[in-house]
Scaffold this active site. Structure first.
Site, mmCIF file in Angstrom:
data_model
loop_
_atom_site.group_PDB
_atom_site.id
_atom_site.type_symbol
_atom_site.label_atom_id
_atom_site.label_comp_id
_atom_site.label_asym_id
_atom_site.label_seq_id
_atom_site.Cartn_x
_atom_site.Cartn_y
_atom_site.Cartn_z
ATOM 1 N N CYS A 279 38.104 40.181 54.466
ATOM 2 C CA CYS A 279 37.793 38.811 54.903
ATOM 3 C C CYS A 279 39.141 38.119 55.544
ATOM 4 C CB CYS A 279 37.642 37.889 53.624
ATOM 5 S SG CYS A 279 35.955 38.503 52.857
HETATM 6 C C1 UDX Z 1 39.068 36.795 49.672
HETATM 7 C C2 UDX Z 1 38.782 35.104 48.995
HETATM 8 O O1 UDX Z 1 39.717 35.372 47.891
HETATM 9 C C3 UDX Z 1 37.282 35.056 48.591
HETATM 10 O O2 UDX Z 1 37.333 33.816 47.934
HETATM 11 C C4 UDX Z 1 36.449 35.072 49.847
HETATM 12 O O3 UDX Z 1 35.189 35.183 49.315
HETATM 13 C C5 UDX Z 1 36.624 36.459 50.518
HETATM 14 O O4 UDX Z 1 38.079 36.806 50.788
HETATM 15 P P1 UDX Z 1 39.108 39.250 48.710
HETATM 16 O O5 UDX Z 1 39.645 39.370 50.445
HETATM 17 O O6 UDX Z 1 38.060 39.967 48.228
HETATM 18 O O7 UDX Z 1 38.642 37.546 48.843
HETATM 19 O O8 UDX Z 1 40.598 39.316 48.005
HETATM 20 P P2 UDX Z 1 41.773 38.281 47.641
HETATM 21 O O9 UDX Z 1 41.948 38.770 46.089
HETATM 22 O O10 UDX Z 1 41.878 36.962 47.892
HETATM 23 O O11 UDX Z 1 42.963 38.988 48.556
HETATM 24 C C6 UDX Z 1 43.049 38.834 49.781
HETATM 25 C C7 UDX Z 1 44.507 39.381 49.982
HETATM 26 O O12 UDX Z 1 45.395 38.433 49.283
HETATM 27 C C8 UDX Z 1 44.807 40.688 49.505
HETATM 28 O O13 UDX Z 1 45.598 41.311 50.669
HETATM 29 C C9 UDX Z 1 45.843 40.657 48.306
HETATM 30 O O14 UDX Z 1 46.918 41.446 48.161
HETATM 31 C C10 UDX Z 1 46.409 39.225 48.705
HETATM 32 N N1 UDX Z 1 46.353 38.412 47.304
HETATM 33 C C11 UDX Z 1 45.560 38.546 46.658
HETATM 34 C C12 UDX Z 1 47.760 37.869 46.865
HETATM 35 O O15 UDX Z 1 48.651 38.177 47.585
HETATM 36 N N2 UDX Z 1 47.769 37.266 45.808
HETATM 37 C C13 UDX Z 1 46.740 37.426 44.837
HETATM 38 O O16 UDX Z 1 46.923 36.884 43.713
HETATM 39 C C14 UDX Z 1 45.639 37.873 45.144
#
Ligand code: UDX
Length: 445
Positions: A279
């Protein structure tokens, strides 16, 4: 309610199974027969915590999958479109969306009842009206508003948490331009009685999804930029800096009894080796391209992407500070997918790191609790051993690199305690205490 869902990727399948678990009758449609067969056998083609169990509970009662789109549409009154909208290098690729709308429209031609079509795929603002609506109208020969309704209802699930996120939504955005559509979708979502339902225009709903993902991605790149400068200055640890930033009462409110609430957003205000997944990178790039096309350059978001693309190289830089050459160095990579609890390797920061180490001739060992099968497809077997436990991966190594925040990796200090010579631990997520191992380095240190 009888619901059909076109596309059985993360969004479509989770939506379908969860809506069935909540009592609706759902048919998921996909044109890949193997996927459909696997779902009808009770095995989800995607790895998602809790999804298989839920699928087995509803299968053949209120849920099934099919390749027969026409019948699925005619047997339902609401259809969600949940097909992929990849980034095609210079803009969002809407071809799957258009094809789905064409097919749905052709089926609607035969329908005798009012039908609501809902776009759940992430689409740049304007797409539902400029691509989906005309495709439905021309293929069906029917008119929007009278014969069928159109809505945009973005999904906010996180991979690895998708079932919980769907079952306990923080918001349900209903983008629609007429009240009949809003009342159908409000009834559909009545199964979540305490949900925060926000009704908007179609374009606003489309934009909310991009704004949400772009904000989170911006916070990550912001934190990484501060972390990188902290490293360059010296005597600053970005973990301490962010602890101080998080303490701002506007980020972490203090209750009258003196306790502090630490909101989930703080985990995005931490430095690391960069974001990935299906995403953030694709959505931010698509929005930048959309802004450019409209003569409104997204300068901040362009930097968010540029910072993120450079971030995995910081891991290589750290290794370079400790090793004269990586040729022959025994390096363990812990975590391969873009984050824990998923086997999704898309845009994972581990990819450029592993590829660089392969090119440099390092002897790589890797361990990820669930992503190994996906990783083998990408990296093959050149200089790389895929381990099936943390213990094997870290044994006999010169350096150990943490790329994702799997809880299991917290055991690393005890596993290497007392080893001589001590391996270097490079913490790409700043998840361990820097004093917990003999030789520690990491992003923003
Ligand atoms: C994301 C959005 O959170 C979600 O609301 C949307 O619908 C789709 O995109 P996703 O890609 O599944 O979801 O994962 P997310 O947990 O948000 O992680 C995205 C990136 O952020 C990852 O690379 C992860 O490593 C990073 N991340 C995630 C952080 O740096 N800190 C966190 O606490 C969570």
């Amino acid at each position: 309610m009888n619901i059909s869902i076109v596309g059985t990727g993360y969004v479509g399948l989770v939506t379908g199974i969860c809506l069935a678990a909540k009592g609706h009758d759902v048919v998921c449609v996909d044109n890949v027969a193997e996927k459909v067969a696997s779902i009808n056998d009770g095995k989800s083609p995607i790895h998602e915590r809790g999804l298989d169990e839920l699928l087995q509970n509803v299968l053949n009662k209120r849920f099934r999958a099919t390749t027969d789109l026409r019948k699925a549409i005619l047997d339902s009154s609401v259809t969600f479109i949940a097909v992929g909208t990849p980034y095609a290098g210079d803009k969002m690729d809407s071809s799957y969306l258009k094809a789905a709308a064409d097919e749905i429209g052709a089926s609607l031609q035969e329908s005798k009842q009012y039908h609501v079509v809902v776009v759940k795929s992430t689409v740049v603002p304007g797409t539902t009206k400029s691509i989906v609506q005309p495709a439905l109208t021309s293929a069906s020969g029917k008119s929007v508003g009278n014969d069928f309704g159109l809505a945009m209802n973005p999904e906010f699930l996180r991979e690895g948490n998708a079932v919980d996120d769907f079952m306990d939504p923080d918001r349900i955005i209903i983008g629609a331009n007429d009240s009949r559509v809003v009342s159908v979708l409000t009834e559909l979502y009545d199964v979540f009685p305490s949900a925060n339902i926000i009704t908007t225009s179609i374009e606003t709903a489309e934009m909310i999804k991009y704004a949400s993902n772009s904000l989170l991605a911006t916070l990550i790149s912001f934190s990484n930029e501060i972390g990188n400068l902290s490293s360059a200055i010296g005597d600053i640890d970005v973990v301490d800096v962010m602890k101080g930033v998080h303490a701002d009462r506007r980020i972490s409110p203090r209750l009258p009894d003196g306790t502090t609430i630490t909101p989930g957003i703080t985990t995005y205000i931490e430095a690391g080796c960069g974001f990935g997944g299906s995403c953030f990178p694709k959505d931010v790039k698509a929005l930048i391209a959309h802004g450019k096309a409209l003569g409104e350059p997204m300068r901040l978001l362009s930097s968010v992407i540029a910072i993120n693309e450079d971030q995995p190289a910081r891991i290589i830089d750290i290794l370079g500070r400790h090793f004269q050459t990586l040729e022959g160095a025994r390096v363990a990579i812990l975590g391969l997918a873009f984050k824990p609890e998923t086997d999704d390797m898309r845009e994972s920061p581990a990819i450029p790191v592993v590829r660089h180490l392969q090119r440099m001739g390092a002897n790589i060992k890797t361990y990820d609790p669930i992503a190994t099968t996906e990783a083998i497809k990408l990296f093959g077997h050149n200089n790389i051993e895929y381990c099936d436990s943390l213990t094997t991966a870290v044994a006999e190594t010169d350096a150990i690199v943490l790329m994702t925040r799997w809880k299991e990796f917290m055991r690393l200090p005890e596993l290497i305690d007392g080893r001589s010579p001590a391996p270097l631990v490079v913490d790409g997520r700043r998840m361990l205490s820097k004093h917990s191992v003999a030789r520690y380095d990491g992003i923003g240190l």
